[in-house]
Scaffold this motif. Structure first.
Motif, PDB file in Angstrom:
ATOM      1  N   GLN A 200       0.833  -1.205   0.000  1.00  0.00           N
ATOM      2  CA  GLN A 200       0.000   0.000   0.000  1.00  0.00           C
ATOM      3  C   GLN A 200       0.866   1.253   0.000  1.00  0.00           C
ATOM      4  O   GLN A 200       0.526   2.247  -0.666  1.00  0.00           O
ATOM      5  CB  GLN A 200      -0.935  -0.013   1.213  1.00  0.00           C
ATOM      6  CG  GLN A 200      -2.067  -1.025   1.086  1.00  0.00           C
ATOM      7  CD  GLN A 200      -2.891  -1.129   2.358  1.00  0.00           C
ATOM      8  OE1 GLN A 200      -2.387  -0.943   3.471  1.00  0.00           O
ATOM      9  NE2 GLN A 200      -4.178  -1.428   2.214  1.00  0.00           N
ATOM     10  N   GLN A 203       2.124   1.639  -3.410  1.00  0.00           N
ATOM     11  CA  GLN A 203       1.048   2.095  -4.286  1.00  0.00           C
ATOM     12  C   GLN A 203       0.829   3.596  -4.162  1.00  0.00           C
ATOM     13  O   GLN A 203       0.642   4.306  -5.168  1.00  0.00           O
ATOM     14  CB  GLN A 203      -0.245   1.332  -3.951  1.00  0.00           C
ATOM     15  CG  GLN A 203      -1.422   1.637  -4.833  1.00  0.00           C
ATOM     16  CD  GLN A 203      -1.324   0.992  -6.202  1.00  0.00           C
ATOM     17  OE1 GLN A 203      -0.244   0.939  -6.786  1.00  0.00           O
ATOM     18  NE2 GLN A 203      -2.434   0.513  -6.717  1.00  0.00           N
ATOM     19  N   ILE A 253       0.769   0.288 -11.028  1.00  0.00           N
ATOM     20  CA  ILE A 253      -0.395   0.540 -10.164  1.00  0.00           C
ATOM     21  C   ILE A 253      -1.430  -0.568 -10.307  1.00  0.00           C
ATOM     22  O   ILE A 253      -2.002  -1.033  -9.315  1.00  0.00           O
ATOM     23  CB  ILE A 253      -1.003   1.926 -10.485  1.00  0.00           C
ATOM     24  CG1 ILE A 253      -0.060   3.035  -9.993  1.00  0.00           C
ATOM     25  CG2 ILE A 253      -2.381   2.084  -9.847  1.00  0.00           C
ATOM     26  CD1 ILE A 253      -0.414   4.422 -10.477  1.00  0.00           C
ATOM     27  N   ASN A 256      -0.017  -3.640  -8.575  1.00  0.00           N
ATOM     28  CA  ASN A 256      -0.076  -3.444  -7.125  1.00  0.00           C
ATOM     29  C   ASN A 256      -1.487  -3.665  -6.594  1.00  0.00           C
ATOM     30  O   ASN A 256      -1.676  -4.268  -5.532  1.00  0.00           O
ATOM     31  CB  ASN A 256       0.377  -2.027  -6.768  1.00  0.00           C
ATOM     32  CG  ASN A 256       1.880  -1.850  -6.863  1.00  0.00           C
ATOM     33  OD1 ASN A 256       2.621  -2.825  -6.962  1.00  0.00           O
ATOM     34  ND2 ASN A 256       2.329  -0.608  -6.845  1.00  0.00           N
ATOM     35  N   GLU A 257      -2.471  -3.176  -7.327  1.00  0.00           N
ATOM     36  CA  GLU A 257      -3.858  -3.313  -6.894  1.00  0.00           C
ATOM     37  C   GLU A 257      -4.269  -4.782  -6.825  1.00  0.00           C
ATOM     38  O   GLU A 257      -4.974  -5.202  -5.894  1.00  0.00           O
ATOM     39  CB  GLU A 257      -4.776  -2.548  -7.850  1.00  0.00           C
ATOM     40  CG  GLU A 257      -6.195  -2.357  -7.313  1.00  0.00           C
ATOM     41  CD  GLU A 257      -6.228  -1.614  -5.983  1.00  0.00           C
ATOM     42  OE1 GLU A 257      -7.033  -2.022  -5.113  1.00  0.00           O
ATOM     43  OE2 GLU A 257      -5.451  -0.659  -5.815  1.00  0.00           O
TER      44      GLU A 257
END
Length: 277
Positions: A200, A203, A253, A256-257
């Motif tokens: 997180q 991110q 991104i 990462n999500e």
């Protein structure tokens, strides 16, 4: 009288020189013997040096031989001179091997390993008589001699750790199988939570960089209205570079999500397992 005075003065100076020389010699010998003592006893009382091996964070899956091996927890009690390692094994092999040979060693010694608990999914190891002076350790997993003929090849799995990663506890006590399962599950939850926090944070940083990249492209486009044709071409090249950077950040991104959602699901599953134990 002058001769007597000169002789007495000479004798006093001579005595001072002798005392000064004795002090220098004594100081030299003291430094020499202290250095000698320090050098030849340093291996006894100084911490063992770090060899710089690549350690494996707890909760990291190590794959090999159609198996996934994960260190759920590794604790050390200085007072008990004892270690305990909890290991999860996801065995996808069809060789029928469910029991393994374990070894723990440092750069200079091997430690006797006792298997406290062993199932096809969970292993608990105990290491006794651990010296106070240790820094890095290697845990190895291999097949037993009786199983060598069952497989064509089995690559030894190595997992490294150090005294900075291993959890320090007051005492290590033997637990029931259910307690070990609970501890392993709780350790997995904590590991997933730490990975989630790190991802997180990564991110958030990626999103900030993406916004900064977009803002930079906007500024460059506005500057093009007041530039010559050659300057506009140079500016466009810069914009293209930032565009590539934005595309790379978009990919990061999105990945990462996916990882963040997967970690959240894993935490939920492990929490449910813990509640039902």
């Amino acid at each position: 009288m002058n001769a007597g005075y000169k002789e007495e003065s000479f004798n006093q100076k001579n005595q001072k020189l002798k005392r000064s020389g004795n002090r220098l010699l004594t100081g030299f010998l003291l430094v020499f013997f202290l250095g000698y003592f320090f050098f030849f006893t340093s291996k006894i009382w100084m911490p063992a040096p770090y060899e710089g091996v690549e350690v494996t964070p707890f909760g990291t899956a190590i794959e090999g031989n159609d198996r996934t091996v994960t260190i759920d927890n590794w604790t050390y009690s200085k007072e008990d001179k004892k270690m305990e390692v909890i290991i999860s094994i996801d065995n996808m092999a069809i060789d029928g091997i469910e029991s393994y040979k374990w070894n723990i060693k440092s750069a200079s010694a091997n430690f006797p390993v006792k298997i406290v608990m062993e199932t096809n999914k969970l292993v608990v190891l105990q290491i006794n008589n651990v010296p106070n002076r240790w820094t890095e350790l290697a845990l190895t997993m291999n097949i037993k001699d009786k199983d060598i003929k069952k497989v064509e090849r089995f690559d030894e799995i190595k997992i490294y750790t150090n005294d900075k990663l291993v959890k320090k506890v007051a005492h290590i006590k033997k637990k029931s199988p259910k307690e070990y399962e609970k501890e392993a599950t709780q350790s997995r939850i904590e590991s997933y939570q730490e990975q989630l926090r790190d991802k997180q944070s990564e991110q958030r940083k990626a999103k900030i960089e993406r916004e900064n990249t977009i803002e930079k492209m906007k500024e460059l486009k506005e500057e093009m209205d007041f530039q010559t044709e050659l300057e506009q071409q140079e500016t466009q090249d810069k914009i293209n570079t930032f565009m590539n950077e934005k595309d790379s950040l978009d990919t990061q991104i999105n990945e990462n999500e996916k990882i963040i959602q997967d970690l959240k699901e894993k935490i939920t599953i492990q929490n449910n397992l813990l509640k039902n134990m």
